[in-house]
Design an enzyme around this catalytic site. Structure first.
Site, PDB file in Angstrom:
ATOM      1  N   LYS A   1      -3.371   4.922  11.212  1.00  0.00           N
ATOM      2  CA  LYS A   1      -2.291   4.356  10.410  1.00  0.00           C
ATOM      3  C   LYS A   1      -2.900   3.511   9.301  1.00  0.00           C
ATOM      4  CE  LYS A   1       1.717   1.320  10.432  1.00  0.00           C
ATOM      5  NZ  LYS A   1       2.151  -0.007  10.794  1.00  0.00           N
TER       6      LYS A   1
ATOM      7  N   HIS B   1       3.980   1.541   2.370  1.00  0.00           N
ATOM      8  CA  HIS B   1       5.205   0.846   1.949  1.00  0.00           C
ATOM      9  C   HIS B   1       5.912   1.648   0.849  1.00  0.00           C
ATOM     10  CE1 HIS B   1       2.457  -2.647   3.129  1.00  0.00           C
ATOM     11  NE2 HIS B   1       3.347  -2.555   4.089  1.00  0.00           N
TER      12      HIS B   1
ATOM     13  N   HIS C   1      -2.282  -4.393  16.227  1.00  0.00           N
ATOM     14  CA  HIS C   1      -3.089  -5.126  15.248  1.00  0.00           C
ATOM     15  C   HIS C   1      -4.524  -5.409  15.710  1.00  0.00           C
ATOM     16  CE1 HIS C   1       0.915  -5.851  13.554  1.00  0.00           C
ATOM     17  NE2 HIS C   1       0.266  -5.907  12.413  1.00  0.00           N
TER      18      HIS C   1
ATOM     19  N   CYS D   1       2.659  -8.658  14.404  1.00  0.00           N
ATOM     20  CA  CYS D   1       3.949  -7.963  14.585  1.00  0.00           C
ATOM     21  C   CYS D   1       5.109  -8.927  14.434  1.00  0.00           C
ATOM     22  CB  CYS D   1       4.068  -7.362  15.984  1.00  0.00           C
ATOM     23  SG  CYS D   1       2.893  -6.075  16.359  1.00  0.00           S
TER      24      CYS D   1
ATOM     25  N   CYS E   1      -3.307  -7.398  20.774  1.00  0.00           N
ATOM     26  CA  CYS E   1      -2.163  -6.553  20.447  1.00  0.00           C
ATOM     27  C   CYS E   1      -2.661  -5.125  20.196  1.00  0.00           C
ATOM     28  CB  CYS E   1      -1.480  -7.098  19.189  1.00  0.00           C
ATOM     29  SG  CYS E   1      -0.366  -5.910  18.402  1.00  0.00           S
TER      30      CYS E   1
ATOM     31  N   LYS F   1      -3.596  -2.612   5.616  1.00  0.00           N
ATOM     32  CA  LYS F   1      -4.463  -3.528   4.878  1.00  0.00           C
ATOM     33  C   LYS F   1      -5.410  -4.238   5.833  1.00  0.00           C
ATOM     34  CE  LYS F   1      -3.540  -3.480   0.542  1.00  0.00           C
ATOM     35  NZ  LYS F   1      -4.490  -3.581  -0.556  1.00  0.00           N
TER      36      LYS F   1
ATOM     37  N   CYS G   1       2.535 -11.895  19.163  1.00  0.00           N
ATOM     38  CA  CYS G   1       1.587 -11.363  18.165  1.00  0.00           C
ATOM     39  C   CYS G   1       2.110 -11.737  16.785  1.00  0.00           C
ATOM     40  CB  CYS G   1       1.448  -9.837  18.270  1.00  0.00           C
ATOM     41  SG  CYS G   1       0.528  -9.167  16.852  1.00  0.00           S
TER      42      CYS G   1
ATOM     43  N   HIS H   1       0.866  -1.190   0.000  1.00  0.00           N
ATOM     44  CA  HIS H   1       0.000   0.000   0.000  1.00  0.00           C
ATOM     45  C   HIS H   1       0.903   1.241   0.000  1.00  0.00           C
ATOM     46  CE1 HIS H   1       0.848   0.526   4.239  1.00  0.00           C
ATOM     47  NE2 HIS H   1       0.192  -0.566   4.601  1.00  0.00           N
TER      48      HIS H   1
HETATM   49  N1  MSP Z   1       9.269  -7.255   7.474  1.00  0.00           N
HETATM   50  C1  MSP Z   1       9.327  -6.216   8.429  1.00  0.00           C
HETATM   51  C2  MSP Z   1      10.591  -5.402   8.281  1.00  0.00           C
HETATM   52  C3  MSP Z   1      11.855  -6.171   8.385  1.00  0.00           C
HETATM   53  S1  MSP Z   1      13.250  -5.166   8.117  1.00  0.00           S
HETATM   54  C4  MSP Z   1      14.549  -6.100   8.545  1.00  0.00           C
HETATM   55  C5  MSP Z   1       8.110  -5.293   8.251  1.00  0.00           C
HETATM   56  N2  MSP Z   1       7.524  -5.327   7.085  1.00  0.00           N
HETATM   57  S2  MSP Z   1       6.210  -4.523   6.682  1.00  0.00           S
HETATM   58  O1  MSP Z   1       5.946  -4.909   5.329  1.00  0.00           O
HETATM   59  O2  MSP Z   1       5.179  -4.752   7.631  1.00  0.00           O
HETATM   60  O3  MSP Z   1       6.538  -3.014   6.791  1.00  0.00           O
HETATM   61  C6  MSP Z   1       7.584  -2.453   6.107  1.00  0.00           C
HETATM   62  C7  MSP Z   1       7.634  -0.967   6.274  1.00  0.00           C
HETATM   63  O4  MSP Z   1       6.444  -0.332   5.834  1.00  0.00           O
HETATM   64  C8  MSP Z   1       7.847  -0.516   7.710  1.00  0.00           C
HETATM   65  O5  MSP Z   1       8.877   0.446   7.714  1.00  0.00           O
HETATM   66  C9  MSP Z   1       6.566   0.116   8.086  1.00  0.00           C
HETATM   67  O6  MSP Z   1       6.707   1.122   9.026  1.00  0.00           O
HETATM   68  C10 MSP Z   1       6.136   0.682   6.742  1.00  0.00           C
HETATM   69  N3  MSP Z   1       4.740   0.998   6.789  1.00  0.00           N
HETATM   70  C11 MSP Z   1       3.690   0.130   6.918  1.00  0.00           C
HETATM   71  N4  MSP Z   1       2.549   0.867   7.025  1.00  0.00           N
HETATM   72  C12 MSP Z   1       2.861   2.191   6.974  1.00  0.00           C
HETATM   73  C13 MSP Z   1       2.123   3.374   6.959  1.00  0.00           C
HETATM   74  N5  MSP Z   1       0.825   3.409   7.060  1.00  0.00           N
HETATM   75  N6  MSP Z   1       2.816   4.522   6.800  1.00  0.00           N
HETATM   76  C14 MSP Z   1       4.175   4.567   6.620  1.00  0.00           C
HETATM   77  N7  MSP Z   1       4.878   3.473   6.631  1.00  0.00           N
HETATM   78  C15 MSP Z   1       4.266   2.281   6.907  1.00  0.00           C
HETATM   79  O7  MSP Z   1       7.786  -4.563   9.170  1.00  0.00           O
END
Ligand code: MSP
Length: 526
Positions: free
Chosen positions: A306, A24, A158, A133, A155, A309, A130, A21
Site C-alpha cells: 500500500k 488520495h 502503520h 490510525c 499496529c 508516505k 494507534c 499522494h
Molecule cells: N481522515 C480520515 C478520513 C475521515 S473521513 C470522515 C483518513 N484520512 S487519510 O488522509 O488518511 O485517507 C483518506 C483516504 O485516502 C482514505 O480513503 C484512504 O483509503 C485513501 N488512501 C490512502 N492511501 C491510499 C492508497 N495507497 N491507495 C488508495 N487509497 C488510499 O483516513
C-alpha cells in the site's frame, strides 16, 4: 435513466499531517468522475470533499514543526490539499474543514442531542491506541514489532507501537445498534460495496460491538464536549459528521441537508468500517437517515505494498500529471484499476496505456477524422446517404455502449464503463481502416459514400467524446470545440450520448489531443 433526482457524493476528508499522494488523488478522481457523470445525466449533483484537521496526529506533526495545529492545517490546506483538486481536475461543490465554524456548530448540536437522549455516558477506559490510525485497537489487531520496535506490539497497518491509554472518557452506546446495523446490511444488500468489504463488515459486527470511547482529556486539539470542556471529541466522531455539517445540519439553514442527504460515500477500504458501522450507528441514534451507499475502493500499491508516505512509497500526483497531464492520470486510474480492488501502479503501465489507448486510440481517431473532413469537405459535415450494414453497426454500437456505460457507472464500475466506450473507439478505428475514405475520395462517383462514412464516424466520435468527458474533461472540451455544436461538452447528456448530431461545420483541432511523450520521468519507486 434519471432526470433531476438528487445525487450527493463525498470523498473522505483528508488528514492534513502530510501532503497528498496518488492514493488520495485516486479517491478524489473516482468521486469526481462519478459526480460529473451524474451531473451529465441531469441529476441535482453535489460533490463534497475536505480536510480532517483535529486529533493527535495533526497536533504532534504541528508541534514537531514548531507551529500551532491551526497554523499547520491552514498551511497544508492552502499549499497542498486545495491545489490537489486543480492538479487532478476535481470539480467539487464544497470543501469542508473540520475547523470551520459551521462544522463545529453542527457537531456540538449533534453531540448535545445524543447526550440528552441518553446515548452518551461517562466511564473509565483502558486500552491501546494507534495515533497513525487514530483508532483504538484490540490485542488481536497488533503484531510483534521489528527493527527499532523489536519486543513491542505494533499496529499492523502503520508498524508503529500503540500507546496505552487509561482515561475517564465519554462513551457512545454503539452496542445498542448491533442488531439494527445487521438488519440494515441484510435489508439493503447494496448499502456496503463491494461484496468483499460488505462481508468483512458483517462478520466484524457479528462478533459483537462495544461502546465507543468518544472523548479525550489528555490534549485539547479538537471540538470541546459541550457539557464538559475538559474533554475534546474523538477525531473520527468529529470527522464523520462533516458529511452532514457541510450540508447545514445543526444550522438555521438546512435546506441543502434536506435536499441532498443521504449521500453516497466513496472511501478507501481501510476506512470502510468507520463509515459502515460507527457512522450509521451515530445517525440512527440521532434519528437521521443512514448514508445511501458506502463504497470501499482498493489500495494503490507500489511494489506490491500500500502506497504510503510513512513507508516512503508515496508518489505526488504532480509527478504523474506533469508528464502525462490530468486527463491521462484520471483515465489511467479509472480504467486500469478494477474499482473495488487493489491496483499496482507502474510507470511502464501508465506509459503503455497513454500511448495505446489515448495517443493512438482516441487521439488518433479524432485527429484523422477531423483532418479528413477538412481535406475532403472543407469542414462542412456531409449529410448521410443510404446506410450499409457497417454504418448501421456503428450506430447500434453507439447506443449499446451508451447504455452499458451508464449502467456500469450506476454499479460503481468506472473501469467497465470506460472499457465499453473503448469498444466504440476500436470499432471506429477499424471502420475507418476498412472503409478507406482516402480511397473513396479518389473517385467522384463515391462522393456520397465518402460523406456517409465520415459522418457516421464523426457521430461515433462525438458519442465517445461525450461519454468520456467525465473522465477527461480537458481533452474532450478541446475536441468539442472542433466537432461540437457550441456550448460545453460538460453540458451534454451522457445517458443520451448516442443521439449526438454535432456541428454542421468541423473546425481544425490544432495540436493533437494527447501529444507523444518523449521522455519517461526518472523514477525509482515503481
Ligand atoms: N481522515 C480520515 C478520513 C475521515 S473521513 C470522515 C483518513 N484520512 S487519510 O488522509 O488518511 O485517507 C483518506 C483516504 O485516502 C482514505 O480513503 C484512504 O483509503 C485513501 N488512501 C490512502 N492511501 C491510499 C492508497 N495507497 N491507495 C488508495 N487509497 C488510499 O483516513
Amino acid at each position: 435513466m434519471s432526470d433531476g433526482s438528487s445525487f450527493s457524493i463525498t470523498t473522505p476528508i483528508f488528514y492534513v499531517n502530510d501532503v497528498p499522494h496518488i492514493g488520495h488523488a485516486y479517491t478524489e478522481v473516482a468521486a469526481d468522475f462519478t459526480a460529473r457523470w451524474h451531473r451529465q445525466r441531469g441529476d441535482d449533483t453535489w460533490l463534497l470533499t475536505g480536510t480532517d484537521e483535529h486529533g493527535q496526529k495533526i497536533l504532534r506533526t504541528a508541534s514537531a514543526n514548531d507551529v500551532s495545529p491551526k497554523e499547520w492545517a491552514d498551511r497544508l490546506v492552502t499549499d497542498a490539499w486545495k491545489p490537489l483538486l486543480d492538479t487532478v481536475d476535481v470539480a467539487n461543490d464544497d470543501f469542508i474543514r473540520t475547523t470551520d465554524e459551521r462544522h463545529e456548530r453542527g457537531v456540538t448540536a449533534f453531540l448535545q442531542k445524543l447526550y440528552d437522549d441518553g446515548y452518551i455516558y461517562a466511564g473509565e477506559f483502558e486500552g491501546f491506541y494507534c495515533v497513525g490510525c487514530e483508532e483504538y485497537k484490540q490485542p488481536s489487531d497488533l503484531v510483534p514489532g521489528t527493527g527499532a520496535y523489536e519486543g513491542q506490539q505494533v499496529c499492523a497497518i502503520h508498524s508503529i507501537p500503540v500507546e496505552v491509554l487509561a482515561e475517564r472518557n465519554y462513551f457512545f452506546r454503539m452496542s445498542d445498534f448491533e442488531q439494527r446495523l445487521l438488519d440494515l446490511y441484510e435489508s439493503n444488500p447494496e448499502f456496503i460495496q463491494p461484496e468483499s468489504v460488505r462481508n468483512e463488515i458483517i462478520s466484524f459486527v457479528k462478533q459483537g460491538l462495544r461502546d465507543l470511547s468518544i472523548s479525550r482529556s489528555s490534549f485539547d486539539w479538537g471540538i470541546q464536549i459541550p457539557w464538559d470542556h475538559d474533554h475534546v471529541l474523538y477525531v473520527w466522531f468529529d470527522a464523520l459528521l462533516n458529511y452532514v455539517t457541510a450540508l447545514g445540519y445543526g444550522s438555521d439553514d438546512d435546506e441543502a441537508f434536506q435536499r441532498l442527504w443521504p449521500s453516497v460515500h466513496i472511501v478507501g477500504k481501510d476506512i470502510a468500517r468507520f463509515h459502515a458501522v460507527i457512522w450509521p450507528a451515530m445517525l440512527m441514534a440521532a434519528d437521521l437517515p443512514v448514508p445511501k451507499r458506502v463504497f470501499g475502493h482498493g489500495w494503490l500499491l507500489v511494489g506490491g505494498e500500500k502506497m504510503s508516505k510513512s513507508k516512503l512509497t508515496g508518489i505526488a500526483p504532480s509527478e504523474i500529471t506533469d508528464t502525462f497531464g490530468s486527463d491521462a492520470f484520471r483515465y489511467y486510474f479509472l480504467r486500469a484499476v478494477t474499482f473495488g480492488q487493489d491496483g499496482n501502479f507502474s510507470w511502464e503501465d501508465i506509459s503503455a496505456r497513454y500511448a495505446a489507448d489515448l495517443a493512438n486510440g482516441f487521439g488518433n481517431l479524432a485527429s484523422r477524422l477531423v483532418a479528413m473532413l477538412q481535406k475532403y469537405f472543407d469542414g462542412a459535415v456531409p449529410t448521410r446517404g443510404a446506410l450499409t450494414a457497417s454504418d448501421e453497426a456503428i450506430d447500434a454500437l453507439a447506443v449499446s455502449v451508451t447504455e452499458r456505460a451508464d449502467a456500469a457507472v450506476e454499479a460503481f464500475a468506472p473501469h467497465e464503463a470506460i472499457a465499453a466506450v473503448w469498444e466504440l473507439v476500436d470499432a471506429l478505428n477499424g471502420y475507418i481502416t476498412e472503409q478507406e475514405p482516402w480511397a473513396l475520395a479518389k473517385d467522384d462517383a463515391q462522393r456520397e459514400r465518402l460523406g456517409t462514412v465520415l459522418t457516421t464516424a464523426l457521430r461515433g466520435l462525438g458519442t465517445v467524446n461525450v461519454l468520456v468527458s467525465p473522465v477527461m474533461p480537458k481533452a474532450t472540451e478541446k475536441l468539442w470545440a472542433s466537432i461540437g455544436a457550441g456550448g460545453s461538452v460538460a453540458e451534454q447528456r451522457v445517458d443520451r450520448a448516442w443521439e449526438w448530431q454535432g456541428a454542421e461545420t468541423v473546425v481544425p483541432l490544432g495540436s493533437g489531443l494527447f501529444p507523444r511523450i518523449e521522455q519517461q520521468p526518472e523514477q525509482g519507486a515503481a
